[in-house]
Design an enzyme around this catalytic site. Structure first.
Site, PDB file in Angstrom:
ATOM      1  N   CYS A   1     -57.424 -13.766   5.744  1.00 57.02           N
ATOM      2  CA  CYS A   1     -57.235 -14.996   5.697  1.00 57.02           C
ATOM      3  C   CYS A   1     -57.937 -15.865   4.575  1.00 57.02           C
ATOM      4  O   CYS A   1     -57.399 -16.845   4.347  1.00 57.02           O
ATOM      5  CB  CYS A   1     -57.379 -15.647   7.061  1.00 57.02           C
ATOM      6  SG  CYS A   1     -56.348 -14.720   8.406  1.00 57.02           S
TER       7      CYS A   1
HETATM    8  N1  LIG Z   1     -53.691 -15.811   7.300  1.00 59.00           N
HETATM    9  C1  LIG Z   1     -54.196 -16.497   8.346  1.00 59.00           C
HETATM   10  O1  LIG Z   1     -53.934 -15.810   9.581  1.00 59.00           O
HETATM   11  N2  LIG Z   1     -54.985 -17.540   8.469  1.00 59.00           N
HETATM   12  C2  LIG Z   1     -55.639 -17.948   9.403  1.00 59.00           C
HETATM   13  C3  LIG Z   1     -55.087 -19.530   9.346  1.00 59.00           C
HETATM   14  C4  LIG Z   1     -56.020 -20.085  10.793  1.00 59.00           C
HETATM   15  C5  LIG Z   1     -55.781 -21.764  10.857  1.00 59.00           C
HETATM   16  N3  LIG Z   1     -56.511 -22.403  12.055  1.00 59.00           N
HETATM   17  C6  LIG Z   1     -54.196 -21.837  11.261  1.00 59.00           C
HETATM   18  O2  LIG Z   1     -53.799 -21.933  12.188  1.00 59.00           O
HETATM   19  O3  LIG Z   1     -53.375 -22.020  10.243  1.00 59.00           O
END
Ligand SMILES: NC(=O)NCCC[C@H](N)C(=O)O
EC number: 3.5.3.6
Length: 409
Positions: free
Chosen positions: A397
C-alpha cells in the site's frame, strides 16, 4: 520512446518506486474524524517518519530509485499558470470554488514556495490559520466547530491507491471516499506537467473524472497480458468493465481477472488479502476463501468490442490457467491459524511488496506470516511497523511502482 512508466508484472525487479513520507497531515487527525479519515488510530509522527525512512532505505539499499510524491507534485507546479489552475481545482474539490474563504485560502497558499504549498495542502489548512473578513452564512452557521477549511490527507503515504501503473500507462483513480479523492489530482498534474512524465507517451488508461470507483490497492499486474482486480469496497464492477474495455482496446492486456472480496474496512482492497510474490506464489488471507472458493470472473475481449465474462470459483485453478503454470502455491497469512491469520491480516500480513521474483518487503510484526514465507523459499526484508501500520496499510500500500524490469519468461 521508452515510457517513463513501465510495469508489466507485480514481481519483476523493482527499479523505481514512488513513496510519500508521512508529514503533518498525520497530526491533523483527531478522534472525532478518525472514521471519516479512514484510519483506526493516530500514528506518532516522529516514529512513523523514522519507520518510513527505514522503509525507503531498505528499498534504496536494494538499488531501487525512490521518488517522493510531494516533490514530484511541486516540480509539476513550477509554472505559475499551471500552479494557478491546479490550485483552483484543488480549492474547488476542497469545497471552496469561490467566495471569501476561497480567496483567503488562495492568497495564503500562494504566499508559500511551491513545495511548502504542496506540503500544506496535504497537511490540511485549519480555520485559525487564515483570516477572512467575510464568511458566508453556511460557513458561520454550519460546521462552526469544525477546525479545517481544507481537510488533511492522512492517507497520502499509501501511494498505491490514487493511481496504478499498468504496462506503459497509468490509471488516475476516482477514489471511493471523499477523504482520499483529492490525492489523485496531484497525480494528474504529475503526469501532465512533471518533466519526468510530461509528453513522454504515458498512456492514461482511465482518468479520474468518472462516477465509478477504482483504487490502486485493487489493481494487480500479474503479467504483461493478465491484470487482476478486486471487486471490493473501493472498486466497483462498472469501473472494472471500463478499465477492461480500455486495456483490451489499446494495450497488450487480453485477460482481466476480477476477484470478489468482502466489502469491509479490514479488507478494503484486494492487496490487503492477496498479493503476488513469485512466478507461481501468492499470499492469501484464508478468510476470503470459502472452503477454497471465491467468486472470480475472467474477462476477455469478445466480438465487436464486447467483453466475454466467465464465472469461476477456484482461484488457484484460475491463476494456473491465466498464468499458464502447472501449479500455484497459495501461502496463507498467519499460517491459516484462526487467531493469528486475522490478527496479522489486520496489520497487513498479506500486503507484501515484491521487489524481485521471490523477494519481498513486509512488516516485522507479522512474524508468523514472515516465517512461513521463508519456509516457502521467499527472501523477506522486514521493516518496522509500530506506527505506520495504524493507518491500515502495509508495504504494498505504501509504494507505487513506476518502473519494473520485464520478466525473463
Ligand atoms: N492498498 C491499500 O490497501 N491501502 C491502504 C489504505 C489505507 C487507508 N487508510 C484507506 O482506508 O484508504
Amino acid at each position: 520512446m521508452q515510457s517513463p512508466i513501465h510495469v508489466t508484472s507485480e514481481i519483476g525487479k523493482l527499479k523505481t518506486v514512488m513513496l510519500h513520507r508521512p508529514g503533518h497531515e498525520i497530526e491533523n487527525v483527531y478522534p472525532d474524524i478518525l472514521h471519516r479519515m479512514l484510519v483506526d488510530d493516530i500514528p506518532y509522527l516522529p516514529i512513523a517518519q523514522e519507520e518510513h525512512d527505514y522503509f525507503a532505505k531498505t528499498l534504496k539499499d536494494q538499488g531501487i530509485e525512490v521518488l517522493y510524491f510531494a516533490k514530484l507534485a511541486a516540480e509539476a507546479l513550477a509554472d505559475d499558470q499551471v500552479k494557478n489552475e491546479f490550485l483552483e481545482k484543488m480549492l474547488a474539490e476542497s469545497g471552496h470554488a469561490a467566495g471569501a474563504v476561497h480567496d483567503a485560502l488562495k492568497e495564503y497558499l500562494l504566499s508559500m514556495d511551491t513545495q511548502a504549498m504542496v506540503d500544506k495542502i496535504i497537511a490540511g489548512v485549519r480555520k485559525d490559520e487564515i483570516h477572512t473578513k467575510f464568511v458566508s452564512l453556511a460557513e458561520m452557521a454550519e460546521d462552526a466547530d469544525y477546525p479545517f477549511f481544507m481537510d488533511p490527507m492522512p492517507n497520502a503515504y499509501f501511494t498505491r491507491d490514487p493511481q496504478a501503473s499498468i504496462g506503459d500507462g497509468i490509471t488516475i483513480n476516482h477514489m471511493t471516499f471523499k477523504a482520499r479523492q483529492r490525492e489523485s489530482l496531484f497525480t494528474e498534474y504529475i503526469i501532465k506537467h512533471n518533466p519526468r512524465f510530461a509528453n513522454k507517451g504515458v498512456h492514461v488508461w482511465r482518468d479520474r473524472y468518472h462516477d465509478t470507483r477504482i483504487e490502486g490497492g485493487d489493481e494487480l499486474v500479474l503479467s504483461d497480458h493478465v491484470f487482476a482486480i478486486g471487486i471490493s469496497q473501493r472498486t466497483s464492477a462498472d469501473a472494472i468493465m471500463d478499465i477492461a474495455r480500455n486495456l483490451f482496446k489499446d494495450s497488450n492486456y487480453d485477460t482481466v481477472v476480477a476477484i470478489h472480496i468482502p466489502h469491509n474496512h479490514a479488507m478494503m482492497h484486494l492487496d490487503t488479502v492477496f498479493t503476488m510474490i513469485n512466478y507461481d506464489q501468492f499470499t492469501v488471507h484464508p478468510q476470503i476463501l470459502d472452503g477454497g472458493k471465491i467468486d472470480t470472473y475472467i474477462l476477455h475481449p469478445g466480438k465487436d468490442g464486447e467483453i466475454e465474462i466467465q464465472h469461476r470459483t477456484d482461484l488457484q485453478k484460475v491463476l494456473e490457467e491465466v498464468l499458464d503454470k502447472p501449479e500455484i502455491d497459495l501461502i496463507p497469512t498467519g499460517n491459516g491459524d484462526p487467531i493469528v491469520a486475522p490478527r496479522e491480516q489486520w496489520n497487513d500480513g498479506s500486503n507484501t511488496l515484491t521487489i524481485a521474483p521471490g523477494e519481498v518487503v513486509t512488516y516485522d510484526r507479522n512474524y508468523v506470516s514472515n516465517d512461513l514465507l521463508r519456509k516457502h523459499g521467499i527472501l523477506v526484508h522486514e521493516v518496522r511497523s509500530s506506527e505506520l501500520s495504524r493507518g491500515r496499510g502495509g508495504p504494498r500500500c505504501m509504494s507505487c511502482p513506476i518502473v519494473r524490469e520485464d520478466l525473463k519468461n
